[in-house]
Write a protein that holds these residues in place. Structure first.
Motif, PDB file in Angstrom:
ATOM      1  N   PHE A  41       0.840  -1.192   0.000  1.00 51.35           N
ATOM      2  CA  PHE A  41       0.000   0.000   0.000  1.00 51.35           C
ATOM      3  C   PHE A  41       0.873   1.238   0.000  1.00 51.35           C
ATOM      4  O   PHE A  41       2.058   1.178   0.330  1.00 51.35           O
ATOM      5  CB  PHE A  41      -0.929   0.030   1.223  1.00 51.35           C
ATOM      6  N   THR A  42       0.263   2.344  -0.372  1.00 51.69           N
ATOM      7  CA  THR A  42       0.861   3.659  -0.217  1.00 51.69           C
ATOM      8  C   THR A  42      -0.174   4.523   0.472  1.00 51.69           C
ATOM      9  O   THR A  42      -1.304   4.646  -0.005  1.00 51.69           O
ATOM     10  CB  THR A  42       1.245   4.286  -1.573  1.00 51.69           C
ATOM     11  N   LEU A  43       0.200   5.067   1.625  1.00 49.46           N
ATOM     12  CA  LEU A  43      -0.659   5.988   2.372  1.00 49.46           C
ATOM     13  C   LEU A  43       0.155   7.203   2.753  1.00 49.46           C
ATOM     14  O   LEU A  43       1.392   7.174   2.731  1.00 49.46           O
ATOM     15  CB  LEU A  43      -1.207   5.320   3.642  1.00 49.46           C
ATOM     16  N   THR A  44      -0.538   8.240   3.163  1.00 52.03           N
ATOM     17  CA  THR A  44       0.103   9.471   3.614  1.00 52.03           C
ATOM     18  C   THR A  44      -0.035   9.588   5.121  1.00 52.03           C
ATOM     19  O   THR A  44      -1.083   9.263   5.675  1.00 52.03           O
ATOM     20  CB  THR A  44      -0.551  10.685   2.922  1.00 52.03           C
ATOM     21  N   THR A  45       1.032  10.049   5.764  1.00 54.82           N
ATOM     22  CA  THR A  45       0.967  10.278   7.199  1.00 54.82           C
ATOM     23  C   THR A  45       0.162  11.552   7.459  1.00 54.82           C
ATOM     24  O   THR A  45      -0.074  12.351   6.546  1.00 54.82           O
ATOM     25  CB  THR A  45       2.368  10.458   7.819  1.00 54.82           C
ATOM     26  N   VAL A  51       4.107   7.024   2.465  1.00 58.86           N
ATOM     27  CA  VAL A  51       4.750   5.783   2.911  1.00 58.86           C
ATOM     28  C   VAL A  51       4.225   4.639   2.049  1.00 58.86           C
ATOM     29  O   VAL A  51       3.014   4.433   1.962  1.00 58.86           O
ATOM     30  CB  VAL A  51       4.441   5.503   4.410  1.00 58.86           C
ATOM     31  N   THR A  52       5.157   3.916   1.424  1.00 58.02           N
ATOM     32  CA  THR A  52       4.821   2.734   0.627  1.00 58.02           C
ATOM     33  C   THR A  52       5.435   1.531   1.324  1.00 58.02           C
ATOM     34  O   THR A  52       6.652   1.499   1.555  1.00 58.02           O
ATOM     35  CB  THR A  52       5.356   2.863  -0.810  1.00 58.02           C
ATOM     36  N   LEU A  53       4.613   0.556   1.664  1.00 58.57           N
ATOM     37  CA  LEU A  53       5.092  -0.600   2.417  1.00 58.57           C
ATOM     38  C   LEU A  53       6.232  -1.317   1.706  1.00 58.57           C
ATOM     39  O   LEU A  53       7.238  -1.640   2.325  1.00 58.57           O
ATOM     40  CB  LEU A  53       3.943  -1.569   2.713  1.00 58.57           C
ATOM     41  N   SER A  54       6.111  -1.558   0.416  1.00 58.67           N
ATOM     42  CA  SER A  54       7.156  -2.300  -0.307  1.00 58.67           C
ATOM     43  C   SER A  54       8.502  -1.575  -0.292  1.00 58.67           C
ATOM     44  O   SER A  54       9.549  -2.203  -0.398  1.00 58.67           O
ATOM     45  CB  SER A  54       6.724  -2.600  -1.743  1.00 58.67           C
ATOM     46  N   GLU A  55       8.500  -0.265  -0.113  1.00 60.69           N
ATOM     47  CA  GLU A  55       9.747   0.493  -0.030  1.00 60.69           C
ATOM     48  C   GLU A  55      10.403   0.348   1.346  1.00 60.69           C
ATOM     49  O   GLU A  55      11.535   0.791   1.545  1.00 60.69           O
ATOM     50  CB  GLU A  55       9.492   1.967  -0.350  1.00 60.69           C
ATOM     51  N   LEU A  56       9.697  -0.277   2.281  1.00 59.69           N
ATOM     52  CA  LEU A  56      10.253  -0.505   3.623  1.00 59.69           C
ATOM     53  C   LEU A  56      10.911  -1.874   3.739  1.00 59.69           C
ATOM     54  O   LEU A  56      11.358  -2.258   4.824  1.00 59.69           O
ATOM     55  CB  LEU A  56       9.151  -0.360   4.683  1.00 59.69           C
ATOM     56  N   GLY A  95       0.891   3.759  13.059  1.00 57.86           N
ATOM     57  CA  GLY A  95      -0.529   3.676  13.319  1.00 57.86           C
ATOM     58  C   GLY A  95      -1.239   3.837  11.986  1.00 57.86           C
ATOM     59  O   GLY A  95      -0.774   4.590  11.126  1.00 57.86           O
ATOM     60  N   VAL A  96      -2.352   3.119  11.790  1.00 61.21           N
ATOM     61  CA  VAL A  96      -3.139   3.251  10.563  1.00 61.21           C
ATOM     62  C   VAL A  96      -4.560   3.608  10.989  1.00 61.21           C
ATOM     63  O   VAL A  96      -5.300   2.756  11.482  1.00 61.21           O
ATOM     64  CB  VAL A  96      -3.140   1.954   9.717  1.00 61.21           C
ATOM     65  N   ASN A  97      -4.901   4.878  10.831  1.00 61.12           N
ATOM     66  CA  ASN A  97      -6.257   5.294  11.181  1.00 61.12           C
ATOM     67  C   ASN A  97      -7.194   4.891  10.064  1.00 61.12           C
ATOM     68  O   ASN A  97      -6.965   5.209   8.897  1.00 61.12           O
ATOM     69  CB  ASN A  97      -6.328   6.807  11.404  1.00 61.12           C
ATOM     70  N   ILE A  98      -8.246   4.168  10.427  1.00 58.34           N
ATOM     71  CA  ILE A  98      -9.236   3.754   9.433  1.00 58.34           C
ATOM     72  C   ILE A  98     -10.183   4.935   9.204  1.00 58.34           C
ATOM     73  O   ILE A  98     -11.339   4.930   9.577  1.00 58.34           O
ATOM     74  CB  ILE A  98      -9.952   2.449   9.825  1.00 58.34           C
ATOM     75  N   THR A  99      -9.645   5.948   8.572  1.00 65.02           N
ATOM     76  CA  THR A  99     -10.320   7.227   8.380  1.00 65.02           C
ATOM     77  C   THR A  99     -11.621   7.088   7.611  1.00 65.02           C
ATOM     78  O   THR A  99     -12.518   7.918   7.752  1.00 65.02           O
ATOM     79  CB  THR A  99      -9.373   8.215   7.680  1.00 65.02           C
ATOM     80  N   ALA A 100     -11.748   6.030   6.823  1.00 63.98           N
ATOM     81  CA  ALA A 100     -13.002   5.794   6.102  1.00 63.98           C
ATOM     82  C   ALA A 100     -14.148   5.564   7.091  1.00 63.98           C
ATOM     83  O   ALA A 100     -15.305   5.839   6.782  1.00 63.98           O
ATOM     84  CB  ALA A 100     -12.867   4.598   5.164  1.00 63.98           C
ATOM     85  N   ASP A 101     -13.838   5.078   8.301  1.00 58.93           N
ATOM     86  CA  ASP A 101     -14.831   4.857   9.356  1.00 58.93           C
ATOM     87  C   ASP A 101     -14.686   5.860  10.491  1.00 58.93           C
ATOM     88  O   ASP A 101     -15.228   5.657  11.578  1.00 58.93           O
ATOM     89  CB  ASP A 101     -14.690   3.435   9.934  1.00 58.93           C
ATOM     90  N   GLN A 129      -7.471  -0.961   4.935  1.00 69.78           N
ATOM     91  CA  GLN A 129      -8.343  -1.655   5.891  1.00 69.78           C
ATOM     92  C   GLN A 129      -8.926  -2.910   5.246  1.00 69.78           C
ATOM     93  O   GLN A 129      -8.912  -3.993   5.831  1.00 69.78           O
ATOM     94  CB  GLN A 129      -9.453  -0.702   6.336  1.00 69.78           C
ATOM     95  N   LYS A 130      -9.393  -2.783   4.018  1.00 69.54           N
ATOM     96  CA  LYS A 130      -9.986  -3.916   3.303  1.00 69.54           C
ATOM     97  C   LYS A 130      -8.931  -4.954   2.934  1.00 69.54           C
ATOM     98  O   LYS A 130      -9.135  -6.156   3.104  1.00 69.54           O
ATOM     99  CB  LYS A 130     -10.714  -3.420   2.048  1.00 69.54           C
ATOM    100  N   ALA A 131      -7.775  -4.508   2.448  1.00 70.07           N
ATOM    101  CA  ALA A 131      -6.706  -5.425   2.044  1.00 70.07           C
ATOM    102  C   ALA A 131      -6.207  -6.269   3.218  1.00 70.07           C
ATOM    103  O   ALA A 131      -5.806  -7.415   3.041  1.00 70.07           O
ATOM    104  CB  ALA A 131      -5.547  -4.644   1.422  1.00 70.07           C
TER     105      ALA A 131
END
Length: 171
Positions: A41-45, A51-56, A95-101, A129-131
């Motif tokens: 995934f790629t998400l923004t802080t 942040v892209t998981l595969s780049e970690l 932390g991953v906030n499930i901002t959709a909820d 969240q779904k993945a």
């Protein structure tokens, strides 16, 4: 509305709330399995960094999915904050906030109130969240240097459980 109907409505509301906020008793979905490649995934802080998981890859990662309205999430955050400092040179904690909820405003207020210093990712569309099959929160996932899941736990963690997850990741 009669007292009986109000009581029934209150009970139903409480049941729905508890179903949405994990107690750690029973999983609501099939969790990702140890050894499985973690979904990329790629998400923004919250501070705007991408942040892209595969780049970690090459680093150990601990993800904690949470929401501002979730009491167990709030209860485990002080211990997660302590772990983030204790293991800061060995494990990347997000932390991953499930901002959709949730809402970004409530999530940001939660981070300030909890005095969290580890990065908080915003999952505004709920794709991560779904993945990760996150139906209830909190959920904690550890990922090894190869990008594979080491452990996936649903529900509030005790400090000892967190310590176990960090230690298992470091083996």
């Amino acid at each position: 509305m009669s007292r009986r109907w109000r009581s029934l409505l209150l009970l139903l509301s409480l049941t729905l709330f508890l179903a949405a906020c994990g107690t750690g008793q029973e999983p609501k979905t099939v969790p990702l399995k140890p050894g499985q490649l973690a979904p990329d995934f790629t998400l923004t802080t919250m501070s705007g960094q991408s942040v892209t998981l595969s780049e970690l890859r090459g680093q150990k990662v601990f993800l904690n999915f949470w929401a501002s309205w979730c009491p167990p999430c709030k209860q485990e955050m002080p211990d997660l904050q302590a772990m983030s400092r204790q293991y800061e040179d060995q494990v990347l904690l997000y932390g991953v906030n499930i901002t959709a909820d949730d809402t970004l405003e409530r999530a940001e207020m939660f981070v300030l109130e909890q005095k969290l210093t580890f990065p908080q990712l915003v999952d505004a569309q709920g794709k991560v969240q779904k993945a990760y099959n996150v139906i209830t929160v909190p959920v904690s996932v550890t990922i090894d240097e190869e990008g594979k899941i080491v452990e996936n736990r649903i529900g509030q963690l005790s400090k000892q459980q967190m310590e176990h997850m960090f230690q298992a990741l470091l083996k």
